[in-house]
Motif scaffolding. Structure first.
Motif, PDB file in Angstrom:
ATOM      1  N   ALA A  91       0.795  -1.231   0.000  1.00 20.85           N
ATOM      2  CA  ALA A  91       0.000   0.000   0.000  1.00 20.85           C
ATOM      3  C   ALA A  91       0.830   1.287   0.000  1.00 20.85           C
ATOM      4  O   ALA A  91       0.525   2.208  -0.767  1.00 20.85           O
ATOM      5  N   PRO A  92       1.909   1.392   0.800  1.00 18.50           N
ATOM      6  CA  PRO A  92       2.668   2.656   0.816  1.00 18.50           C
ATOM      7  C   PRO A  92       3.348   2.966  -0.521  1.00 18.50           C
ATOM      8  O   PRO A  92       3.736   4.115  -0.764  1.00 18.50           O
ATOM      9  N   PHE A  93       3.501   1.939  -1.378  1.00 21.66           N
ATOM     10  CA  PHE A  93       4.247   2.137  -2.622  1.00 21.66           C
ATOM     11  C   PHE A  93       3.344   2.274  -3.856  1.00 21.66           C
ATOM     12  O   PHE A  93       3.832   2.532  -4.949  1.00 21.66           O
ATOM     13  N   GLY A  94       2.020   2.120  -3.641  1.00 19.22           N
ATOM     14  CA  GLY A  94       1.104   2.134  -4.785  1.00 19.22           C
ATOM     15  C   GLY A  94       1.164   3.409  -5.591  1.00 19.22           C
ATOM     16  O   GLY A  94       1.320   3.386  -6.822  1.00 19.22           O
ATOM     17  N   LEU A  95       1.097   4.541  -4.884  1.00 15.15           N
ATOM     18  CA  LEU A  95       1.103   5.835  -5.569  1.00 15.15           C
ATOM     19  C   LEU A  95       2.434   6.085  -6.259  1.00 15.15           C
ATOM     20  O   LEU A  95       2.482   6.623  -7.372  1.00 15.15           O
ATOM     21  N   ILE A  96       3.531   5.659  -5.615  1.00 11.74           N
ATOM     22  CA  ILE A  96       4.866   5.824  -6.206  1.00 11.74           C
ATOM     23  C   ILE A  96       4.959   5.053  -7.517  1.00 11.74           C
ATOM     24  O   ILE A  96       5.480   5.554  -8.524  1.00 11.74           O
ATOM     25  N   VAL A  97       4.435   3.824  -7.522  1.00 10.05           N
ATOM     26  CA  VAL A  97       4.463   2.992  -8.734  1.00 10.05           C
ATOM     27  C   VAL A  97       3.647   3.644  -9.850  1.00 10.05           C
ATOM     28  O   VAL A  97       4.085   3.693 -11.007  1.00 10.05           O
ATOM     29  N   VAL A  98       2.465   4.181  -9.496  1.00 12.84           N
ATOM     30  CA  VAL A  98       1.615   4.839 -10.501  1.00 12.84           C
ATOM     31  C   VAL A  98       2.349   6.006 -11.144  1.00 12.84           C
ATOM     32  O   VAL A  98       2.357   6.161 -12.373  1.00 12.84           O
ATOM     33  N   PHE A  99       3.004   6.826 -10.332  1.00 14.62           N
ATOM     34  CA  PHE A  99       3.699   7.983 -10.892  1.00 14.62           C
ATOM     35  C   PHE A  99       4.958   7.594 -11.648  1.00 14.62           C
ATOM     36  O   PHE A  99       5.339   8.268 -12.611  1.00 14.62           O
ATOM     37  N   ALA A 100       5.601   6.505 -11.240  1.00 15.15           N
ATOM     38  CA  ALA A 100       6.735   5.992 -12.013  1.00 15.15           C
ATOM     39  C   ALA A 100       6.258   5.560 -13.404  1.00 15.15           C
ATOM     40  O   ALA A 100       6.908   5.840 -14.420  1.00 15.15           O
ATOM     41  N   LEU A 101       5.097   4.898 -13.452  1.00 21.37           N
ATOM     42  CA  LEU A 101       4.535   4.465 -14.739  1.00 21.37           C
ATOM     43  C   LEU A 101       4.161   5.660 -15.612  1.00 21.37           C
ATOM     44  O   LEU A 101       4.299   5.618 -16.837  1.00 21.37           O
ATOM     45  N   LEU A 102       3.694   6.747 -14.971  1.00 20.30           N
ATOM     46  CA  LEU A 102       3.296   7.931 -15.749  1.00 20.30           C
ATOM     47  C   LEU A 102       4.491   8.637 -16.394  1.00 20.30           C
ATOM     48  O   LEU A 102       4.317   9.455 -17.297  1.00 20.30           O
ATOM     49  N   TRP A 103       5.695   8.314 -15.958  1.00 20.72           N
ATOM     50  CA  TRP A 103       6.887   8.867 -16.604  1.00 20.72           C
ATOM     51  C   TRP A 103       7.169   8.171 -17.932  1.00 20.72           C
ATOM     52  O   TRP A 103       7.922   8.676 -18.760  1.00 20.72           O
ATOM     53  N   ILE A 104       6.572   6.987 -18.122  1.00 21.64           N
ATOM     54  CA  ILE A 104       6.736   6.277 -19.401  1.00 21.64           C
ATOM     55  C   ILE A 104       5.862   6.985 -20.435  1.00 21.64           C
ATOM     56  O   ILE A 104       4.649   7.110 -20.249  1.00 21.64           O
ATOM     57  N   PRO A 105       6.462   7.494 -21.527  1.00 21.37           N
ATOM     58  CA  PRO A 105       5.714   8.317 -22.486  1.00 21.37           C
ATOM     59  C   PRO A 105       4.426   7.667 -22.984  1.00 21.37           C
ATOM     60  O   PRO A 105       3.393   8.337 -23.099  1.00 21.37           O
ATOM     61  N   GLU A 106       4.464   6.353 -23.278  1.00 21.08           N
ATOM     62  CA  GLU A 106       3.276   5.676 -23.806  1.00 21.08           C
ATOM     63  C   GLU A 106       2.150   5.640 -22.767  1.00 21.08           C
ATOM     64  O   GLU A 106       0.983   5.847 -23.094  1.00 21.08           O
ATOM     65  N   VAL A 107       2.514   5.371 -21.508  1.00 19.10           N
ATOM     66  CA  VAL A 107       1.521   5.327 -20.428  1.00 19.10           C
ATOM     67  C   VAL A 107       0.957   6.724 -20.187  1.00 19.10           C
ATOM     68  O   VAL A 107      -0.252   6.915 -20.027  1.00 19.10           O
ATOM     69  N   ASN A 108       1.859   7.721 -20.193  1.00 22.46           N
ATOM     70  CA  ASN A 108       1.453   9.107 -19.999  1.00 22.46           C
ATOM     71  C   ASN A 108       0.478   9.551 -21.085  1.00 22.46           C
ATOM     72  O   ASN A 108      -0.557  10.178 -20.794  1.00 22.46           O
ATOM     73  N   ALA A 109       0.798   9.198 -22.326  1.00 24.92           N
ATOM     74  CA  ALA A 109      -0.064   9.574 -23.450  1.00 24.92           C
ATOM     75  C   ALA A 109      -1.428   8.895 -23.337  1.00 24.92           C
ATOM     76  O   ALA A 109      -2.471   9.525 -23.600  1.00 24.92           O
ATOM     77  N   PHE A 110      -1.435   7.630 -22.919  1.00 29.85           N
ATOM     78  CA  PHE A 110      -2.699   6.902 -22.758  1.00 29.85           C
ATOM     79  C   PHE A 110      -3.541   7.536 -21.652  1.00 29.85           C
ATOM     80  O   PHE A 110      -4.744   7.748 -21.812  1.00 29.85           O
ATOM     81  N   PHE A 111      -2.881   7.853 -20.522  1.00 31.08           N
ATOM     82  CA  PHE A 111      -3.602   8.421 -19.375  1.00 31.08           C
ATOM     83  C   PHE A 111      -4.219   9.766 -19.737  1.00 31.08           C
ATOM     84  O   PHE A 111      -5.419   9.995 -19.524  1.00 31.08           O
ATOM     85  N   PHE A 112      -3.407  10.667 -20.276  1.00 31.42           N
ATOM     86  CA  PHE A 112      -3.931  11.989 -20.606  1.00 31.42           C
ATOM     87  C   PHE A 112      -4.896  11.945 -21.789  1.00 31.42           C
ATOM     88  O   PHE A 112      -5.755  12.807 -21.927  1.00 31.42           O
ATOM     89  N   GLY A 113      -4.759  10.904 -22.619  1.00 28.11           N
ATOM     90  CA  GLY A 113      -5.748  10.692 -23.675  1.00 28.11           C
ATOM     91  C   GLY A 113      -7.105  10.353 -23.079  1.00 28.11           C
ATOM     92  O   GLY A 113      -8.143  10.842 -23.542  1.00 28.11           O
ATOM     93  N   ALA A 114      -7.086   9.538 -22.015  1.00 23.38           N
ATOM     94  CA  ALA A 114      -8.336   9.187 -21.326  1.00 23.38           C
ATOM     95  C   ALA A 114      -8.943  10.417 -20.652  1.00 23.38           C
ATOM     96  O   ALA A 114     -10.162  10.645 -20.716  1.00 23.38           O
ATOM     97  N   VAL A 115      -8.089  11.239 -20.020  1.00 24.73           N
ATOM     98  CA  VAL A 115      -8.558  12.475 -19.375  1.00 24.73           C
ATOM     99  C   VAL A 115      -9.178  13.405 -20.420  1.00 24.73           C
ATOM    100  O   VAL A 115     -10.276  13.948 -20.215  1.00 24.73           O
TER     101      VAL A 115
END
Length: 265
Positions: free
Chosen positions: A206-230
């Motif tokens: 649990a303490p690392f969940g948010l850290i993992v999410v933000f680490a993934l958002l640094w990956i350009p493809e994941v970031n593009a997918f996320f902001f595409g959904a937004v």
């Protein structure tokens, strides 16, 4: 005496009212373009409105927990909407504001301590976790109302852009919060329905969940997918990418603008 104590526990704090006052005054300054720097007014308006939404997010968790059976939330000050009462002011307020300033991302806060052992019933536990992000959803609906109601006639461009950017923060926070990742509200919603063994194995993560999410958002493809959904959600609510871009551009008033979002006075 107890009745007075309980009323005091629910009295809205002067700290929260002060933040609301800043939001109101700077919102007026953005609307009238009264301020010398429209960008600074947008920055103060959006930041104060964002902090108000964070307080309401945490209040929603606490209020739902109170009705669910945790009567200790009042004594902890969670029902006063005072952000200084949260378990981690850093996690709940400071980090989310920093993330908005740095990257225009609605970081989910999360720092009211609910005594889950006092609450009976899986649905109650799920609802307590869902209450926070549902507040962000409600905030997003309110921010985008002029867009989807087609009621933008007479709304000044800076205010329109500020609302669009604020809506982006609310939608991104809601989506992130609803992710079924340990440590986030989305996992809190499904956790009561998981087996004891699964919950015990997942708990240390649990303490690392948010850290993992933000680490993934640094990956350009994941970031593009996320902001595409937004962007997809915002588009469905009538807000264009150009409007959110210009809102973010105005918000970052300390940067040189490229002129694309120049606002006529």
């Amino acid at each position: 005496m107890g009745h007075q104590g309980s009323r005091g526990e629910r009295r809205i704090s002067s700290v929260f009212l002060g933040i609301v006052a800043v939001m109101a005054v700077t919102g007026w300054a953005v609307w009238t373009q009264y301020a010398t720097s429209t960008g600074l007014a947008v920055f103060l308006f959006v930041t104060s409105a964002w902090v108000v939404s964070l307080c309401l997010h945490e209040y929603a968790h606490a209020r739902t927990a109170l009705h669910g059976g945790d009567l200790t939330v009042g004594a902890k000050g969670y029902l006063t909407l005072n952000p200084l009462k949260y378990t981690h002011a850093l996690l709940s307020i400071i980090l989310p504001v920093l993330f908005v300033i740095m990257g225009g991302l609605g970081l989910p806060g999360g720092a009211v301590y609910i005594e889950r052992g006092r609450i009976r019933g899986r649905w109650k536990h799920s609802l307590i976790s869902a209450a926070g992000p549902l507040t962000n959803v409600a905030f997003a609906v309110v921010c985008t109302a002029p867009f989807w109601l087609d009621a933008l006639d007479g709304v000044p461009w800076p205010f329109r852009f500020a609302l669009a950017f604020l809506a982006l923060l609310q939608v991104s926070a809601a989506i992130l919060n609803f992710l079924p990742v340990p440590g986030l509200d989305g996992y809190g919603i499904i956790e009561p329905w998981l087996s004891y063994n699964v919950r015990r194995q997942v708990e240390p993560l649990a303490p690392f969940g948010l850290i993992v999410v933000f680490a993934l958002l640094w990956i350009p493809e994941v970031n593009a997918f996320f902001f595409g959904a937004v962007s997809g959600v915002l588009s469905g609510l009538g807000v264009s990418e150009l409007e959110t871009y210009c809102g973010h551009d105005l918000y970052r008033f300390w940067q040189d603008t490229n002129g694309l979002c120049a606002v006529p006075r």
